[in-house]
Enzyme design. Structure first.
Site, PDB file in Angstrom:
ATOM      1  N   MET A  31      -6.817   3.198   6.622  1.00 63.55           N
ATOM      2  CA  MET A  31      -6.320   4.075   7.882  1.00 63.55           C
ATOM      3  C   MET A  31      -5.028   4.604   7.332  1.00 63.55           C
ATOM      4  SD  MET A  31      -7.511   1.876  11.258  1.00 63.55           S
ATOM      5  CE  MET A  31      -6.187   0.976  11.401  1.00 63.55           C
ATOM      6  N   ALA A  33      -1.161   5.432   5.713  1.00 62.21           N
ATOM      7  CA  ALA A  33       0.020   4.759   5.863  1.00 62.21           C
ATOM      8  C   ALA A  33       0.274   3.720   4.722  1.00 62.21           C
ATOM      9  CB  ALA A  33       0.434   4.013   7.058  1.00 62.21           C
ATOM     10  N   LEU A  34      -0.220   4.020   3.533  1.00 64.85           N
ATOM     11  CA  LEU A  34      -0.652   3.409   2.245  1.00 64.85           C
ATOM     12  C   LEU A  34       0.628   2.607   1.893  1.00 64.85           C
ATOM     13  CD1 LEU A  34      -3.273   5.536   0.432  1.00 64.85           C
ATOM     14  CD2 LEU A  34      -3.386   3.995   2.287  1.00 64.85           C
ATOM     15  N   HIS A  35       0.401   1.207   1.291  1.00 65.68           N
ATOM     16  CA  HIS A  35       1.321   0.496   0.626  1.00 65.68           C
ATOM     17  C   HIS A  35       0.827  -0.025  -0.427  1.00 65.68           C
ATOM     18  CE1 HIS A  35      -0.683  -2.828   2.520  1.00 65.68           C
ATOM     19  NE2 HIS A  35      -0.548  -2.266   3.711  1.00 65.68           N
ATOM     20  N   GLY A  37      -0.512  -3.025  -1.160  1.00 69.50           N
ATOM     21  CA  GLY A  37      -1.609  -3.484  -0.998  1.00 69.50           C
ATOM     22  C   GLY A  37      -2.908  -2.879  -0.918  1.00 69.50           C
ATOM     23  N   HIS A  38      -2.753  -1.601  -0.363  1.00 75.95           N
ATOM     24  CA  HIS A  38      -4.029  -0.670  -0.793  1.00 75.95           C
ATOM     25  C   HIS A  38      -3.929  -0.172  -2.063  1.00 75.95           C
ATOM     26  CE1 HIS A  38      -2.480   0.217   3.645  1.00 75.95           C
ATOM     27  NE2 HIS A  38      -3.883   0.107   3.810  1.00 75.95           N
ATOM     28  N   GLU A 149      -7.524  -9.371   1.226  1.00 80.70           N
ATOM     29  CA  GLU A 149      -7.301 -10.786   2.205  1.00 80.70           C
ATOM     30  C   GLU A 149      -6.548 -11.044   2.921  1.00 80.70           C
ATOM     31  OE1 GLU A 149      -6.806 -13.663  -1.321  1.00 80.70           O
ATOM     32  OE2 GLU A 149      -9.098 -13.843  -1.444  1.00 80.70           O
TER      33      GLU A 149
HETATM   34  O1  PAF Z   1      -8.388  -2.559   7.416  1.00 84.95           O
HETATM   35  C1  PAF Z   1      -8.151  -1.330   7.624  1.00 84.95           C
HETATM   36  O2  PAF Z   1      -7.481  -0.491   7.253  1.00 84.95           O
HETATM   37  C2  PAF Z   1      -9.335  -1.164   8.528  1.00 84.95           C
HETATM   38  O3  PAF Z   1      -9.698  -1.853   9.550  1.00 84.95           O
HETATM   39  C3  PAF Z   1     -10.636  -0.293   7.947  1.00 84.95           C
HETATM   40  C4  PAF Z   1     -11.222  -1.492   7.085  1.00 84.95           C
HETATM   41  C5  PAF Z   1     -10.210   0.917   6.958  1.00 84.95           C
HETATM   42  C6  PAF Z   1     -11.541   0.090   8.888  1.00 84.95           C
HETATM   43  O4  PAF Z   1     -11.001   1.061   9.621  1.00 84.95           O
END
Ligand code: PAF
Length: 285
Positions: A31, A33-35, A37-38, A149
């Site tokens: 969604m 706003a990446l950090h 973890g992503h 996780e």
């Molecule tokens: O974990 C998230 O960021 C959201 O729940 C996901 C999996 C992208 C679904 O909108």
């Protein structure tokens, strides 16, 4: 810079071209706003696939009317730069109206693992997640997809969705990344005031102390109640739950003490911000 597309037609055309070349595609839904973890999920898939696609879509269906959909942090330019740095090949940014056009009337509900815990406080949440993840998996049709996780119940819900509906995708789990003081990385950490940020790491601290007691064969229920009281004492405004469950099915354990591997999960509120975290608890030999 990675390629970027916002239409499903363009996404499918690029993925079809990669598939035609025999390339494996990995997918990270986000969604924004990446950090770190992503980004660790992107790196995990770089080792498993030839190409990695990430989506950025703030999914309205997983927010209740009173929740933070409008305030949810957004930083598209920053996210693109971070994904480029992590080696992502394609960024998919669908429009809300294309994901949920007028007349959209389908929702995907996963039973079993989606019941209780997060669903007690957010009954709408997993229906919204399962619906958007099903759509994204059908749009991207990746060979593998990665989920963190940190959102442990969500990970199990997505696994159940893929298994029950025969999605031909391997669901991979990435470990929770933490700040130096133990706070699990989350886009919502940006909401915390300085005072709240100082309290927040106690969530992980109390999970660890509680897990240590349970591993040492102290009775599970009193250990959970002790941790709940300690969280309130540390400054959290509310404990939605702190629970020890089976790591695969999230079923309550028979107790009274630990006799099998388990997962310790908690959700707390600090002002209006809700934080979740979880750790594995192995039975001592
Ligand atoms: O974990 C998230 O960021 C959201 O729940 C996901 C999996 C992208 C679904 O909108």
């Amino acid at each position: 810079m990675p390629l970027s597309v916002s239409s499903v037609i363009a996404l499918r055309a690029q993925h079809a071209a990669w598939r035609a070349e025999g390339q494996r595609i990995g997918f990270v839904p986000t969604m924004g706003a990446l950090h770190e973890g992503h980004l660790s999920l992107v790196r995990l898939l770089k080792a498993k696939a030839d190409r990695v696609t990430a989506s950025i879509f703030v999914n309205p269906r997983q927010f209740a009317a009173h929740e933070d959909l409008d305030a949810y942090p957004r930083d598209l330019a920053g996210d693109f730069a971070k994904l480029a740095d992590a080696g992502c090949d394609l960024i998919f940014t669908p429009e809300r109206a294309a994901m949920y056009p007028q007349g959209f009337a389908t929702s995907v509900q996963v039973g079993g693992v989606s019941e209780g815990l997060e669903s007690s406080a957010r009954p709408h949440f997993f229906g919204g997640v399962a619906t958007v993840v099903a759509k994204l998996l059908l749009q991207t049709q990746p060979h593998c997809a990665a989920f963190g996780e940190k959102d442990y119940q969500q990970l199990l819900v997505v696994r159940a969705l893929a298994r029950d509906l025969d999605f031909p995708v391997e669901i991979l789990a990435g470990p929770t990344l933490r700040e130096a003081d133990g706070l699990a990385m989350s886009s919502r950490n940006a909401y915390l005031s300085t005072a709240q940020r100082a309290i927040a790491p106690h969530l992980h601290g109390q999970l660890q102390s509680c897990a240590a007691r349970i591993r040492a064969r102290q009775a599970i229920t009193p250990a959970l109640r002790l941790a709940e009281a300690a969280l309130i004492k540390a400054g959290f405004d509310q404990v939605d739950y702190i629970a020890l469950r089976g790591p695969e099915d999230l079923a309550p354990l028979p107790g009274p003490t630990l006799d099998r591997p388990a997962r310790l999960l908690a959700a707390v509120k600090l002002g209006a911000t809700r934080l979740i975290d979880n750790i594995a608890v192995e039975a001592a030999a």
